[in-house]
Design an enzyme around this catalytic site. Structure first.
Site, PDB file in Angstrom:
ATOM      1  CD  GLU A   6       3.816  -5.681  -4.507  1.00  0.00           C
ATOM      2  OE1 GLU A   6       4.361  -5.703  -3.395  1.00  0.00           O
ATOM      3  OE2 GLU A   6       2.866  -4.934  -4.778  1.00  0.00           O
TER       4      GLU A   6
ATOM      5  CD  GLU B 144      12.836  -3.243  -6.400  1.00  0.00           C
ATOM      6  OE1 GLU B 144      12.074  -2.353  -6.844  1.00  0.00           O
ATOM      7  OE2 GLU B 144      12.501  -4.427  -6.281  1.00  0.00           O
TER       8      GLU B 144
ATOM      9  CG  HIS C  92       1.592  -1.289 -11.029  1.00  0.00           C
ATOM     10  ND1 HIS C  92       1.338  -0.989  -9.717  1.00  0.00           N
ATOM     11  CD2 HIS C  92       1.539  -2.635 -11.099  1.00  0.00           C
ATOM     12  CE1 HIS C  92       1.139  -2.108  -9.031  1.00  0.00           C
ATOM     13  NE2 HIS C  92       1.243  -3.120  -9.857  1.00  0.00           N
TER      14      HIS C  92
ATOM     15  N   GLY D  61       0.792  -1.224   0.000  1.00  0.00           N
ATOM     16  CA  GLY D  61       0.000   0.000   0.000  1.00  0.00           C
ATOM     17  C   GLY D  61       0.824   1.273   0.000  1.00  0.00           C
ATOM     18  N   GLY D  62       2.087   1.170  -0.433  1.00  0.00           N
ATOM     19  CA  GLY D  62       2.933   2.359  -0.506  1.00  0.00           C
ATOM     20  C   GLY D  62       3.626   2.719   0.785  1.00  0.00           C
TER      21      GLY D  62
ATOM     22  CB  ILE E 299      11.725   1.819 -13.305  1.00  0.00           C
ATOM     23  CG1 ILE E 299      12.485   0.554 -12.894  1.00  0.00           C
ATOM     24  CG2 ILE E 299      11.413   1.813 -14.796  1.00  0.00           C
ATOM     25  CD1 ILE E 299      13.813   0.378 -13.554  1.00  0.00           C
TER      26      ILE E 299
ATOM     27  NE  ARG F 139      -3.550  -8.707  -1.422  1.00  0.00           N
ATOM     28  CZ  ARG F 139      -3.695  -7.767  -2.342  1.00  0.00           C
ATOM     29  NH1 ARG F 139      -4.670  -7.893  -3.239  1.00  0.00           N
ATOM     30  NH2 ARG F 139      -2.899  -6.722  -2.414  1.00  0.00           N
TER      31      ARG F 139
ATOM     32  CG  ASN G 106      -0.261  -8.315  -4.510  1.00  0.00           C
ATOM     33  OD1 ASN G 106       0.292  -8.056  -3.448  1.00  0.00           O
ATOM     34  ND2 ASN G 106      -0.418  -7.426  -5.462  1.00  0.00           N
TER      35      ASN G 106
END
Length: 450
Positions: free
Chosen positions: A288, A200, A208, A164-165, A203, A292, A290
């Site tokens: 990443e 990282e 996204h 969530g940032g 970029i 779910r 997720n």
């Protein structure tokens, strides 16, 4: 097949799971806090159990209460939805120990992919392209500085347990690094109880783009193509679409193959997403995974006619997948309708909905748990509805979304409907020319007065 599923969540995703369970002939149990006693998921489930007061840590995050609710109702499976305990390995493990099927990833899988530094190392071993970065967690600021100098600014600091940032900081020069390191660690410790950081290469101007995957207990996986989630504010997605206007057939195949390779390498079971950053030259890098269901899963369902919740349940019950990859046949857009004021920095706007009129018509879908007279509690995420339009082309999907937004009336609270209506007219959005930086320059038009 399961006889009874408890949904360890609230709001629209709980209602979404209940609907599919009913179609499959499976009984459902809703859990709710006292703040959600009048929510539709409570009314539509076969049984409902109150699990605590409004604060999440005393209700939706309280594992002992949820397990107790499952045991007293004889539920043989738990669907966690998204958020809350959906990616909590401890919860997945406790379900196993109580002989309750967790409809999601195994504890080991959640640990492996939930920790971002570990996930990155795993994906590198799988041969999936990764963003250049640190070798694991940074042990102290000195290593952070050395690593940043080695790869060159700008860099991105990330919390290894983040989401969530939170715990993320973009750093463009050495003079800003120390402050970013300290604040990111403090935020990560407060949000996740873990201040581990990794780094990282940043970029610039990325898209996204995530790939939906499904894996089964045999180790076989398939992908269901991409979703473009680049319109974000503070790393929170605002709208999504599939197919991505930035995608090419060649890139779709490359990213789809990489996502399947990632899922099969870790023998992933269930529905999940492999998330990538794509630069302006269409180079893509693993970001990443997720483990779910995603908020934005409906647009994938719409363009390939596929019930992802049903597939989650079937896979959890041991039914093998077909192994076929899916590609979008239509175009679908989702707008997240939040109880927020877009004219005042998207400030949360909980309260009572005094009037609600939902749009309809061909190609319009609404996933929501609210209704006229419903009181939005201040304790949880501000999303109250998802508006999805689907059409033959992107242009038609945008036109349909404009019409649907114009019809959508929610009174009594502020919502993001005006923002989405303006977004649909924005020249860069209409052209498909947007990146994750899009919202930095977006300005709401003044409120029109008669």
């Amino acid at each position: 097949m399961f006889k009874k599923i408890l949904i360890a969540n609230r709001g629209e995703i709980a209602l979404r799971v209940i609907r599919t369970c009913r179609e499959m002939g499976i009984k459902t149990v809703a859990v709710y806090s006292t703040a959600d006693a009048e929510s539709l998921h409570v009314r539509f489930a076969d049984e409902a159990v109150c699990i605590g007061p409004p604060p999440s840590n005393l209700s939706y995050l309280k594992i002992s209460n949820i397990i107790a609710a499952a045991e007293i109702t004889n539920a043989d499976a738990i669907h966690p939805g998204y958020g809350f305990l959906a990616e909590n390995s401890k919860f997945s493990k406790i379900c196993q120990e109580h002989n309750i099927k967790f409809i999601g990833a195994s504890p080991d899988m959640i640990d492996k992919m939930g920790d971002k530094a570990s996930a990155r190392a795993t994906m590198m071993a799988a041969g999936v392209p990764c963003i250049p970065g640190s070798e694991g967690i940074l042990k102290d600021y000195e290593e952070c500085l050395h690593t940043a100098k080695g790869m060159g600014f700008p860099v991105m600091l990330k919390a290894t347990a983040g989401g969530g940032g939170k715990g993320m900081r973009a750093v463009h020069s050495e003079k800003d690094l120390r402050a970013a390191w300290d604040s990111a660690r403090q935020e990560a410790a407060a949000a996740f109880g873990n201040d581990g950081m990794y780094m990282e290469k940043l970029i610039l101007e990325p898209r996204h783009i995530e790939i939906q995957v499904v894996g089964d207990s045999t180790g076989k996986a398939c992908h269901l193509s991409e979703r473009d989630c680049s319109v974000q504010r503070r790393h929170q997605k605002l709208t999504e679409e599939t197919p991505s206007p930035f995608m090419t057939d060649k890139l779709r195949k490359q990213m789809g193959d990489a996502a399947v390779k990632a899922a099969e390498f870790i023998k992933y079971e269930g529905a999940g997403t492999v998330e990538f950053l794509v630069d302006k030259h269409r180079n893509f890098y693993f970001m990443e995974m997720n483990t779910r269901i995603q908020v934005e899963h409906p647009i994938t369902e719409q363009v390939i006619d596929y019930d992802l919740i049903r597939e989650q349940i079937l896979v959890a019950a041991g039914v093998p997948i077909s192994g076929k990859n899916y590609f979008p046949q239509l175009h679908s857009i989702e707008c997240r309708i939040n109880a927020e004021d877009p004219y005042n920095g998207f400030r949360p706007s909980p309260g009572k909905i005094t009037n609600l009129h939902a749009p309809g018509g061909h190609g319009v879908r609404i996933d929501t748990h609210v209704y006229s007279g419903y009181s939005i509690p201040p304790n949880y995420d501000s999303m109250i509805a998802k508006l999805i339009t689907t059409a033959q082309t992107r242009e038609e999907a945008i036109s349909k979304m404009k019409r649907a937004l114009d019809e959508f009336v929610i009174e009594g609270v502020k919502t993001t409907i005006p923002f989405h209506r303006q977004l649909m007219d924005h020249p860069d959005y209409v052209e498909g020319n947007y990146t994750t930086k899009f919202m930095e320059d977006f300005k709401m038009d003044p409120i029109k007065t008669e």
